[in-house]
Design a protein around this motif. Structure first.
Motif, PDB file in Angstrom:
ATOM      1  N   TYR A 181     -51.207 149.585  83.065  1.00 34.78           N
ATOM      2  CA  TYR A 181     -51.652 150.760  82.476  1.00 34.78           C
ATOM      3  C   TYR A 181     -52.480 151.708  83.237  1.00 34.78           C
ATOM      4  CZ  TYR A 181     -50.162 148.436  78.336  1.00 34.78           C
ATOM      5  OH  TYR A 181     -49.546 147.436  77.414  1.00 34.78           O
TER       6      TYR A 181
ATOM      7  N   VAL B 281     -44.003 155.750  76.150  1.00 38.37           N
ATOM      8  CA  VAL B 281     -43.819 156.012  77.495  1.00 38.37           C
ATOM      9  C   VAL B 281     -42.738 154.670  78.072  1.00 38.37           C
ATOM     10  CG1 VAL B 281     -46.230 156.776  77.981  1.00 38.37           C
ATOM     11  CG2 VAL B 281     -45.767 154.532  77.949  1.00 38.37           C
TER      12      VAL B 281
ATOM     13  N   GLU C 132     -51.372 160.403  80.818  1.00 44.05           N
ATOM     14  CA  GLU C 132     -51.429 161.363  79.961  1.00 44.05           C
ATOM     15  C   GLU C 132     -50.562 160.861  78.576  1.00 44.05           C
ATOM     16  OE1 GLU C 132     -50.163 165.128  81.177  1.00 44.05           O
ATOM     17  OE2 GLU C 132     -50.504 166.120  79.224  1.00 44.05           O
ATOM     18  N   GLY C 133     -49.329 160.271  78.777  1.00 47.03           N
ATOM     19  CA  GLY C 133     -48.667 159.675  77.934  1.00 47.03           C
ATOM     20  C   GLY C 133     -49.170 158.828  77.018  1.00 47.03           C
ATOM     21  N   ILE C 134     -49.868 157.871  77.629  1.00 47.83           N
ATOM     22  CA  ILE C 134     -50.470 156.786  76.745  1.00 47.83           C
ATOM     23  C   ILE C 134     -51.868 157.263  76.161  1.00 47.83           C
ATOM     24  CG2 ILE C 134     -49.489 154.970  78.175  1.00 47.83           C
ATOM     25  CD1 ILE C 134     -52.362 154.460  79.553  1.00 47.83           C
TER      26      ILE C 134
ATOM     27  N   PRO D  28     -45.395 164.941  77.439  1.00 44.85           N
ATOM     28  CA  PRO D  28     -46.184 163.471  77.281  1.00 44.85           C
ATOM     29  C   PRO D  28     -46.049 162.889  76.109  1.00 44.85           C
ATOM     30  CG  PRO D  28     -47.688 165.227  76.936  1.00 44.85           C
ATOM     31  CD  PRO D  28     -46.426 165.951  77.114  1.00 44.85           C
TER      32      PRO D  28
ATOM     33  N   ASN E 276     -51.752 151.562  87.353  1.00 42.66           N
ATOM     34  CA  ASN E 276     -50.739 151.898  88.654  1.00 42.66           C
ATOM     35  C   ASN E 276     -49.610 152.495  88.065  1.00 42.66           C
ATOM     36  OD1 ASN E 276     -52.420 148.914  89.079  1.00 42.66           O
ATOM     37  ND2 ASN E 276     -52.407 150.629  90.735  1.00 42.66           N
ATOM     38  N   GLN E 277     -49.755 153.821  87.641  1.00 41.28           N
ATOM     39  CA  GLN E 277     -48.677 154.764  87.383  1.00 41.28           C
ATOM     40  C   GLN E 277     -49.254 156.216  87.499  1.00 41.28           C
ATOM     41  OE1 GLN E 277     -45.926 153.530  86.181  1.00 41.28           O
ATOM     42  NE2 GLN E 277     -46.185 151.708  85.180  1.00 41.28           N
ATOM     43  N   SER E 278     -48.272 157.128  87.537  1.00 39.63           N
ATOM     44  CA  SER E 278     -48.657 158.679  87.630  1.00 39.63           C
ATOM     45  C   SER E 278     -49.533 159.184  86.699  1.00 39.63           C
ATOM     46  CB  SER E 278     -47.234 159.236  87.780  1.00 39.63           C
ATOM     47  OG  SER E 278     -46.818 159.514  86.280  1.00 39.63           O
TER      48      SER E 278
ATOM     49  N   MET F 240     -40.613 163.531  95.245  1.00 43.06           N
ATOM     50  CA  MET F 240     -41.390 162.520  95.767  1.00 43.06           C
ATOM     51  C   MET F 240     -42.780 162.697  95.229  1.00 43.06           C
ATOM     52  SD  MET F 240     -41.505 160.854  99.704  1.00 43.06           S
ATOM     53  CE  MET F 240     -40.468 162.174 100.377  1.00 43.06           C
ATOM     54  N   LEU F 241     -43.673 161.640  94.995  1.00 46.81           N
ATOM     55  CA  LEU F 241     -44.979 162.168  94.517  1.00 46.81           C
ATOM     56  C   LEU F 241     -45.560 162.730  95.828  1.00 46.81           C
ATOM     57  CD1 LEU F 241     -46.007 159.005  92.310  1.00 46.81           C
ATOM     58  CD2 LEU F 241     -45.497 161.353  91.353  1.00 46.81           C
ATOM     59  N   ARG F 242     -46.519 163.504  95.409  1.00 43.03           N
ATOM     60  CA  ARG F 242     -47.457 164.196  96.320  1.00 43.03           C
ATOM     61  C   ARG F 242     -48.642 163.616  96.583  1.00 43.03           C
ATOM     62  NH1 ARG F 242     -45.313 167.243 100.143  1.00 43.03           N
ATOM     63  NH2 ARG F 242     -47.110 168.548 100.231  1.00 43.03           N
ATOM     64  N   LEU F 243     -49.247 163.493  97.798  1.00 43.66           N
ATOM     65  CA  LEU F 243     -50.527 163.223  98.190  1.00 43.66           C
ATOM     66  C   LEU F 243     -51.424 164.286  97.881  1.00 43.66           C
ATOM     67  CD1 LEU F 243     -50.176 161.182 101.554  1.00 43.66           C
ATOM     68  CD2 LEU F 243     -50.979 160.173  99.393  1.00 43.66           C
TER      69      LEU F 243
ATOM     70  N   HIS G 224     -47.579 152.227  73.119  1.00 44.45           N
ATOM     71  CA  HIS G 224     -48.393 153.385  73.948  1.00 44.45           C
ATOM     72  C   HIS G 224     -47.413 154.650  73.919  1.00 44.45           C
ATOM     73  CE1 HIS G 224     -50.214 149.400  75.082  1.00 44.45           C
ATOM     74  NE2 HIS G 224     -50.988 150.220  75.083  1.00 44.45           N
TER      75      HIS G 224
ATOM     76  N   PHE H 136     -49.356 161.806  84.998  1.00 44.43           N
ATOM     77  CA  PHE H 136     -48.177 162.146  83.860  1.00 44.43           C
ATOM     78  C   PHE H 136     -48.016 161.072  82.813  1.00 44.43           C
ATOM     79  CE2 PHE H 136     -44.045 161.977  81.855  1.00 44.43           C
ATOM     80  CZ  PHE H 136     -44.258 163.133  80.996  1.00 44.43           C
ATOM     81  N   TRP H 137     -47.628 159.746  83.462  1.00 42.85           N
ATOM     82  CA  TRP H 137     -47.752 158.642  82.429  1.00 42.85           C
ATOM     83  C   TRP H 137     -48.790 158.325  81.619  1.00 42.85           C
ATOM     84  CZ3 TRP H 137     -49.058 153.741  81.616  1.00 42.85           C
ATOM     85  CH2 TRP H 137     -48.208 152.909  80.949  1.00 42.85           C
TER      86      TRP H 137
ATOM     87  N   HIS I 141     -56.307 149.455  77.455  1.00 43.43           N
ATOM     88  CA  HIS I 141     -54.858 148.922  76.482  1.00 43.43           C
ATOM     89  C   HIS I 141     -54.783 147.696  76.823  1.00 43.43           C
ATOM     90  CE1 HIS I 141     -54.581 153.249  76.038  1.00 43.43           C
ATOM     91  NE2 HIS I 141     -54.717 153.476  77.496  1.00 43.43           N
TER      92      HIS I 141
ATOM     93  N   ARG J  70     -55.218 145.529  89.842  1.00 44.21           N
ATOM     94  CA  ARG J  70     -53.840 146.170  89.403  1.00 44.21           C
ATOM     95  C   ARG J  70     -53.660 146.027  87.902  1.00 44.21           C
ATOM     96  NH1 ARG J  70     -50.633 148.218  92.955  1.00 44.21           N
ATOM     97  NH2 ARG J  70     -48.987 148.424  91.433  1.00 44.21           N
TER      98      ARG J  70
END
Lengths: 791, 331
Positions: B126, A688, B135-137, A49, B128-130, B1-4, A685, B132-133, B150, B123
Motif C-alpha cells: 500500500y 484500485v 489517492e485511489g485507496i 481515483p 510502494n505505488q504512485s 515514464m514516472l517523473r522524478l 481498497h 495517484f494510486w 491498510h 516496503r
C-alpha cells in the motif's frame, strides 16, 4: 522437377534475419516516443481515483492559467462516442458524465514538458459523486438500479452481450452418454505486458492535414475513429505506425491518448506527444477477460465426445472494447480440433468497474480451451484411455465442417500430437515418472484471420502494392502493422521468393495511411494469410512481366525463366543469366514503370447461415499440441514447469525461425498465465489495480521459463500463400491446460482455476491428502512414491 | 515514464564532506546506487531538496580482512555484485555471498551497494505505488500522506516489511555498522539497528551515514545459509526470507551444535531473531530433532502480515518448511 523445386525453395521456409532486426538490436530503431518535433508539447491525462462516480463538475481554469500550459481538453471536447466494434460505441476519449474504473481519463493537459503538465493536472478540480462500484460480473448483472448502470451508453443495464447458440439436441445427447464430465472453471484476467508503453504524437501539417503517429496495431481503425470523433474527413488525417515494441492485442483499438494528442495539436497548433506511464498501460488494459465457465461434456465409453454444453460469464470491465466478438469467440472457437455431434454455449458478458478487457493473444478462446482440455483429461482418467489416444479418437480431420458449420481445410492436428508424443517419450516416461513429476497434454486450434472484417464492407481485406526499380530493388507498400511478429519480413520473403532478389534489396514501407493501401491491421492472426496472399498476387504479376521481358530477349518460353539469387536464369541452361537489375530494366522498357497491386478477400462460403455464424469463421485454421513436464513440490506447492514440447501446424512456415519464435513466445505467454499472472483490482481498497507495475504484476523471467521445444507441422492449406496459416496466437492456447494436466499426472490434483499459485496448489494437495487419509481416494501413484527424486 | 521530482545534487569526495553536506541541508537524502531511493522519489514518497551522492567517496570502497580486529570490513559503497562474487566473502561468509547474489537482478546488483541495502526502506503493497494510486485507496497511509494503516486496520504503527535479503544474514553473523555523523563515529550492532516502526525503521541519527559493515571473522566451524522464496527466480523482493547460522564444536558429522541463529525478514519493519532454540544445543546436525524443533520455533514466533503479496498463512507455513529443509541440507 529440380528446377521447379529450386525456385520454390529459394526463400520459402528458410531462416531469415528479420528485416528490422539489426536496427532493433543496435538500439537505433525509432519508436513513437523517439519522435521529437520542433515546438512539441507534452501531454498528460488526469485519471479518476474512483472506480465508479458521477462527475459533477470539472474546473480547469487554474490549470489553463499556469505558465507553460498550452491547452486543456475534457470530455466536452469529445462528445462523440467510439468503439472498435461499430455496434458498440460506448466510450469517450475522456469521461463525459461519469467515470467507470480507477484510471478512467477525465482531462488532458498539453504543456511545455511533462512536469508542467503533471503540475497542471493537480490544479484541475473535479467534483465527484461516488457511486457503488461492481467488481463481480454476476453482482453487476443482478443490479436493477438504473442509477448504478456502469456504462453510460449501455442499453441493457450492466449486460454487455449475451449469446446462446445450440447445434443439435445437446442435453439429450449428453444425458444418454456413457460418461458425463462436469466441471466449473475460472480463468483469471491477465494482461499483455508489452515492453513499449502506448505512445502517440500528433501534428497539424502546414497544409492542415492532421498526422498522428501511434504505437498501434490497427492504424486503419484508428484512422476511422479519429475521423469520427474529431469530425474531420479521413482524407485530412494521416496515421503512421512507427516500429512497435510489442502489442499482443493490447494496442488493437483506439485509446484516449490518440484522441487527446490530436485534439490538443489542433487546439494549440503545436505538435503534441503523450507517453503512457507503465501504470497507465495497466489501466488501458484490454487484456484477457476473466471467465467463469461451467462445462458439461458427454463421452462414449471409447472416449468419443458426444456433446458439449458450456455456460460462461465474462467479466468485461467498464467498456465493450472487442467484447461483442469475445463473447462469441468464447463459444464459437471451441469446435475444433475435436469432432462433436452436439454443442451449446451460452456466454454472458457483464460490465464491471474495472479496466476494460479485450483481445489478448488467442482472443476469447484461450479460456474455453483451458476448460475443455481439462474436461478431456478428466474423461481420459475416468475411462482409462491414454489422453493422447483419446484426443486422436476425436480428431475432426481435414476438409470437413465443424458442428457450428465452419469449413475447415487442412488439419495437421494428429501429426502435432504424434510429434509431441515422440519428442517427450510420453509412452515410456509417463507410466514410470514418480510421484511429484508428471506429463500432461492438450490440443487446440485457432483462426487465420476472420472471414468478415470488423465493419461490414465488400472491399478487399488486404491489399499490397509493389514497385520494382532500375537498380534491381523492390518497394513494398502495405498497410499491415508489423508489431514485432515479423509481418514486414514475411512480405519481403514473398517478394524475394517471387522476384529472385534477396531480402536486403526489398524495402517494406508499412502502416502509413498516406503511402500504403488499406489493411485492417494486426489482429486475429490474419496477416500472413491475408496480406501474404495479396502480396503474392502482386508479386506474381510483376514476376510474369519480368520473366516475359527476359524470355523475349532470350527467345525462350516464359516458363523457362527462373528468378532467383539476384538473377534471371534460363532453367534449362543456368549458365545463361542476367542480374536482376538488368532483367528489371528490360521489363521496364517493355511495360513501363513496374508497379502492381494485389488484393485479397476472404471466401464467403465457409460458415453457417445462422445469426452469429460468421463470427469466428476463418479461411483456414491452425492446430497445436502442447505437452508439458512438471515437477510439483508437495510441501510448498511450487510447480516447476521443466519442459514444454509444442508442435504447431502453421500450414507452411514461410520463415522458419520467425515461426519458431512465435511458437516459443506464445507458449511462454501461456506458461506465465498458468503459473503466476493475475490482472485484478482490489475491491477492499476502492477498486484500485492490485499490481500496476512490472514489479508487482509478475510475469516469468528467463530463469523461470521452461525449456521450450518448438516443432513445426506443415499441413498446407489451399487458402494460404504457399499453404501458410497462422502461427502467432494458436500456440498459446493449449500451453495452459497441458500444464494443468501435467500437475494432475504428477500429484493427482485438479486445478480448475488459474493461476496455479503455490498457496492454491498446496491447498489442493492438502485436500487430496485429507481425502486419501479418509479413504475417499486411493493414494496417487502409491507405487511410485519412494523413487520421487530419482528420475 | 514516472517523473522524478526536482532536486539538487551534492557530490562530496570525503566522508567529512558528506557529513558536512548533510549538516548543511538537514532534509537531504543520500544516494549511492539509487535502486531504492529513485523509485521511491518517483512514487513521491519523499521529496528531498538535495541528494548527496556517495559515488565519489573513495573512503566507502573496498573489502578488507582485518585480522587484528577480527573482522571483515566491507565499505558501504561496495556493490552487491562485488560482494556476491568476492572470494573472501564467499570463503568466510557464504550465506552473505548467497543473499547478495539473490537481490533483484544482475543489473540492479551492479548498481546497488551494501550500505544502501542495509538501509533499504521498508516496503508495503500500500506504500510502494504512485501517488495517484495512493489517492485511489483514500489518500495513502501512515507511511505516506495518510493516517491509517491498510495492513492492520486501526493500527497506529507502520508494519511495512523489512525486505532486504542481506539484513537477516548480517544479523545472523553478528555484523555491526560503522555510522559516521556530526558527533563522530559509532559502531552499532545490526541486531540493535532496526526499529519496529516502518516510518522510522533504523536508529541512524539525523546526519549520520553508514560507512562500513563489519562482520566478525568466524571463530570456529559453522554452517550458514540464506533462504529466499519469491514468485520469480529473479527481480523480486523476498516473500519468505530466512538467515541461518549453526555453530559447531568441531568438524565432521559428530560435531555438536554450540549455537543456532535464525533471523527472519519480511515480517514487519524489523527482522525477527527466533529465540528459545536451546534444545538444539549439544545435538548434531544429523539429529532430525534439530530441524524439527528449530523450524517449529520459527513457525511459532514469526507471523507474516498482508503487507506484501501472497497469503500470510502460506508464507508462515513456508518459513517452517524452508528452515527445516535448510537445516536438513546442512547435515
Amino acid at each position: 522437377m529440380p528446377g521447379e523445386d529450386r525456385e520454390r525453395d529459394w526463400q520459402i521456409g528458410k531462416v531469415h534475419r528479420k528485416v528490422d532486426a539489426m536496427e532493433r538490436m543496435r538500439g537505433i530503431t525509432r519508436y513513437t516516443d523517439d519522435i521529437k518535433l520542433p515546438g512539441m508539447l507534452h501531454a498528460k491525462i488526469l485519471r479518476s481515483p474512483h472506480a465508479h462516480a458521477r462527475i459533477l463538475s470539472i474546473d480547469t481554469s487554474e490549470a489553463e492559467a499556469m505558465p507553460g500550459v498550452f491547452g486543456v481538453v475534457t470530455g466536452k471536447d469529445f462528445t462523440i462516442p467510439y468503439g472498435i466494434i461499430p455496434w458498440t460505441p460506448d466510450e469517450n476519449a475522456l469521461a463525459v458524465e461519469k467515470v467507470c474504473y480507477v484510471g478512467d481519463g477525465v482531462a488532458c493537459v498539453a504543456a511545455v514538458d511533462e512536469d508542467t503538465a503533471n503540475a497542471a493536472l493537480r490544479a484541475i478540480k473535479v467534483e465527484y459523486e461516488v457511486l457503488k462500484a461492481f467488481y463481480d460480473p454476476e453482482e453487476a448483472l443482478a443490479n436493477r438500479d438504473k442509477a448504478l448502470t456502469i456504462n453510460p451508453y449501455a442499453r441493457k443495464g450492466n449486460l454487455s452481450k449475451h449469446v446462446v447458440l445450440e447445434f443439435g439436441d445437446v442435453d439429450d445427447v449428453i444425458d444418454n452418454s456413457d460418461l458425463v464430465v462436469e466441471g466449473d472453471y475460472f480463468f483469471e484476467g491477465t494482461t499483455h505486458g508489452a515492453i513499449e508503453p502506448h505512445c502517440a504524437v500528433a501534428q497539424v501539417e502546414g497544409n492542415g492535414i492532421l498526422t498522428v503517429w501511434s504505437a498501434t496495431q490497427v492504424s486503419h481503425y484508428l484512422h476511422r475513429e479519429l475521423s469520427k470523433v474529431l469530425e474531420i474527413p479521413p482524407h485530412r488525417i494521416r496515421v503512421i505506425q512507427p516500429p512497435l515494441g510489442g502489442a499482443f492485442g493490447g494496442k488493437s483499438e483506439p485509446f484516449d491518448l490518440e484522441f487527446c494528442v490530436a485534439k490538443l495539436a489542433l487546439k494549440t497548433g503545436r505538435p503534441v506527444k503523450l507517453l503512457y506511464t507503465r501504470e497507465e498501460v495497466f489501466y488501458s488494459h484490454r487484456g484477457r477477460h476473466p471467465m467463469k465457465m461451467k462445462y458439461r461434456t458427454g463421452f462414449t465409453k471409447d472416449g468419443k465426445i458426444t456433446g458439449v454444453a458450456a455456460k460462461t460469464i465474462l467479466d468485461g470491465g467498464a467498456y465493450s472494447s472487442f467484447g461483442l466478438v469475445t463473447t462469441y469467440y468464447s463459444g464459437q472457437l471451441l469446435c475444433a480440433p475435436y469432432d462433436f455431434g452436439a454443442y451449446r454455449f451460452e456466454s454472458t458478458r457483464a460490465y464491471t468497474n474495472k479496466p476494460a478487457c479485450g483481445p489478448k493473444r488467442g482472443h476469447g478462446s484461450v479460456q474455453p480451451r483451458f476448460s475443455i482440455e481439462i474436461q478431456l483429461d478428466k474423461a481420459a482418467a475416468a475411462l482409462g484411455i491414454d489422453p493422447i489416444e483419446l484426443r486422436r479418437r476425436n480428431d475432426l480431420g481435414s476438409d470437413t465442417k465443424t458442428v457450428n458449420e465452419f469449413r475447415v481445410g487442412s488439419n495437421g492436428f494428429v501429426e502435432c500430437l504424434d510429434k509431441v508424443e515422440t519428442a517427450s517419450r510420453w509412452r515410456e516416461r509417463r507410466p514410470t515418472l514418480p510421484y511429484g513429476q508428471g506429463l500432461g497434454v492438450a490440443g487446440s486450434t485457432y483462426i487465420s484471420g476472420t472471414n468478415y472484417p470488423i465493419y461490414p464492407n465488400e472491399m478487399p481485406q488486404a491489399a499490397v502494392q509493389i514497385c520494382l526499380d532500375r537498380s534491381g530493388r523492390a518497394r513494398v507498400f502495405s498497410g499491415a502493422n508489423d508489431i514485432g511478429q515479423g509481418s514486414n519480413t514475411m512480405l519481403a520473403v514473398i517478394v524475394s521468393e517471387e522476384l529472385g532478389i534477396p531480402l536486403d534489396d526489398i524495402r517494406v514501407l508499412s502502416a502509413d495511411t498516406d503511402l500504403c493501401p488499406v489493411d485492417l491491421g494486426a489482429y486475429s492472426s490474419r496477416i500472413t494469410l491475408m496480406v501474404g496472399n495479396a502480396c503474392l498476387n502482386a508479386a506474381q504479376k510483376l514476376r510474369r512481366k519480368v520473366c516475359e521481358a527476359v524470355a523475349k530477349r532470350w527467345e525462350i518460353p516464359r516458363k523457362r525463366v527462373v528468378l532467383a539469387q539476384r538473377m534471371a536464369l534460363d532453367r534449362e541452361n543456368p549458365e545463361r543469366n542476367v542480374p536482376s537489375a538488368e532483367a528489371f530494366q528490360w521489363a521496364e522498357a517493355d511495360f513501363g514503370l513496374l508497379g502492381e497491386v494485389g488484393s485479397y478477400n476472404t471466401p464467403k462460403d465457409r460458415h453457417g447461415d445462422y445469426r452469429g455464424g460468421t463470427i469466428g469463421a476463418s479461411p483456414a485454421y491452425s492446430f497445436t499440441a502442447h505437452l508439458a513436464e512438471v515437477e510439483v513440490d508437495p510441501e510448498t506447492g511450487l510447480v516447476e514447469v521443466k519442459t514444454i514440447w509444442v508442435a504447431h501446424d502453421c500450414g507452411k512456415a514461410l520463415s522458419k525461425r520467425i515461426v519458431e519464435g512465435q511458437i516459443e513466445g506464445s507458449t511462454y505467454m501461456g506458461f506465465g498465465e498458468a503459473i503466476m499472472e493475475q490482472h485484478v483490482v482490489d475491491p477492499a481498497h476502492g477498486g484500485v489495480h492490485a499490481s500496476p507495475s512490472l514489479l508487482d504484476y509478475r510475469m516469468p523471467t528467463f530463469l523461470d521459463t521452461p525449456t521450450i521445444d518448438a516443432m513445426i507441422v506443415e499441413a498446407a492449406d489451399a487458402q494460404g500463400p504457399y499453404g501458410a496459416k497462422e502461427a502467432g496466437e494458436g500456440p498459446l492456447h493449449s500451453s495452459i491446460p497441458a500444464i494443468a494436466n501435467a500437475i494432475y499426472d504428477a500429484v493427482g490434483i485438479r486445478l480448475d482455476t488459474l493461476p496455479f499459485s503455490p498457496p492454491k496448489v498446496l491447498a489442493a494437495l492438502e485436500e487430496r491428502r485429507r481425502r486419501e487419509e479418509a479413504g475417499e481416494l486411493a493414494p496417487h501413484k502409491a507405487d511410485r512414491r519412494d523413487a520421487r527424486r530419482s528420475a | 515514464m514516472l517523473r522524478l521530482p526536482h532536486f539538487q545534487v551534492a557530490a562530496p569526495e570525503t566522508l567529512e564532506e558528506v557529513v558536512e553536506a548533510l549538516r548543511a541541508t538537514p532534509d537531504a537524502r543520500l544516494i549511492a546506487g539509487g535502486t531504492d531511493i529513485l523509485p521511491n522519489l518517483k512514487h513521491k514518497l519523499e521529496a528531498p531538496p538535495r541528494l548527496v551522492t556517495l559515488g565519489r567517496v573513495k573512503g566507502l570502497r573496498g573489502i578488507r580482512r582485518d585480522d587484528a580486529a577480527g573482522v571483515l570490513r566491507i565499505g558501504a559503497g561496495v556493490r552487491l555484485s562485488t560482494i556476491a562474487s568476492d572470494p573472501t566473502v564467499g570463503a568466510l561468509f557464504p550465506s552473505l555471498a548467497k543473499s547478495a547474489g539473490l537481490v533483484a537482478s544482475p543489473t540492479i546488483r551492479n548498481m546497488a551497494t551494501i550500505g544502501g541495502n542495509v538501509n533499504l526502506d521498508v516496503r508495503c503493497r500500500y506504500v510502494n505505488q504512485s501517488d495517484f494510486w495512493r489517492e485511489g485507496i483514500g489518500g495513502g497511509c501512515i507511511k505516506s500522506e495518510g493516517d491509517v494503516c491498510h495492513v492492520v486496520p486501526k493500527g497506529r504503527n507502520c508494519v511495512a516489511a523489512m525486505s532486504s535479503d542481506n539484513v537477516p544474514v548480517l544479523i545472523s553473523l553478528d555484523a555491526s555498522l560503522l555510522l559516521v555523523g556530526p558527533s563522530g563515529e559509532r559502531e552499532v550492532a545490526m541486531a540493535d539497528y532496526y526499529r519496529a516502526d516502518g516510518t522510522n525503521h533504523t536508529k541512524a541519527e539525523p546526519g549520520e551515514l553508514t560507512a562500513e559493515v563489519r562482520i566478525p571473522l568466524p571463530k570456529g566451524p559453522r554452517q550458514t545459509d540464506y533462504v529466499k522464496w519469491a514468485v520469480r527466480k529473479s527481480i523480486d523482493f523476498p516473500l519468505v526470507s530466512v538467515a541461518l547460522r549453526v555453530d559447531l564444536d568441531g568438524e565432521g558429522a559428530e560435531a555438536k551444535i554450540t549455537d543456532v541463529r535464525v533471523v527472519v525478514g519480511v515480517l514487519g519493519a524489523k527482522p525477527r531473531e527466533v529465540t528459545k532454540l536451546d534444545a538444539a544445543i549439544g545435538r548434531t546436525l544429523a539429529d532430525p530433532e534439530v530441524a524439527a524443533l528449530v523450524s517449529e520455533a520459527a513457525f511459532k514466533q514469526c507471523k507474516p502480515l498482508p503487507n506484501v503479496p501472497y497469503d500470510p498463512a502460506y508464507r508462515r507455513q513456508m518459513i517452517r518448511v524452508y528452515v527445516r529443509r535448510a537445516l536438513a541440507a546442512m547435515a
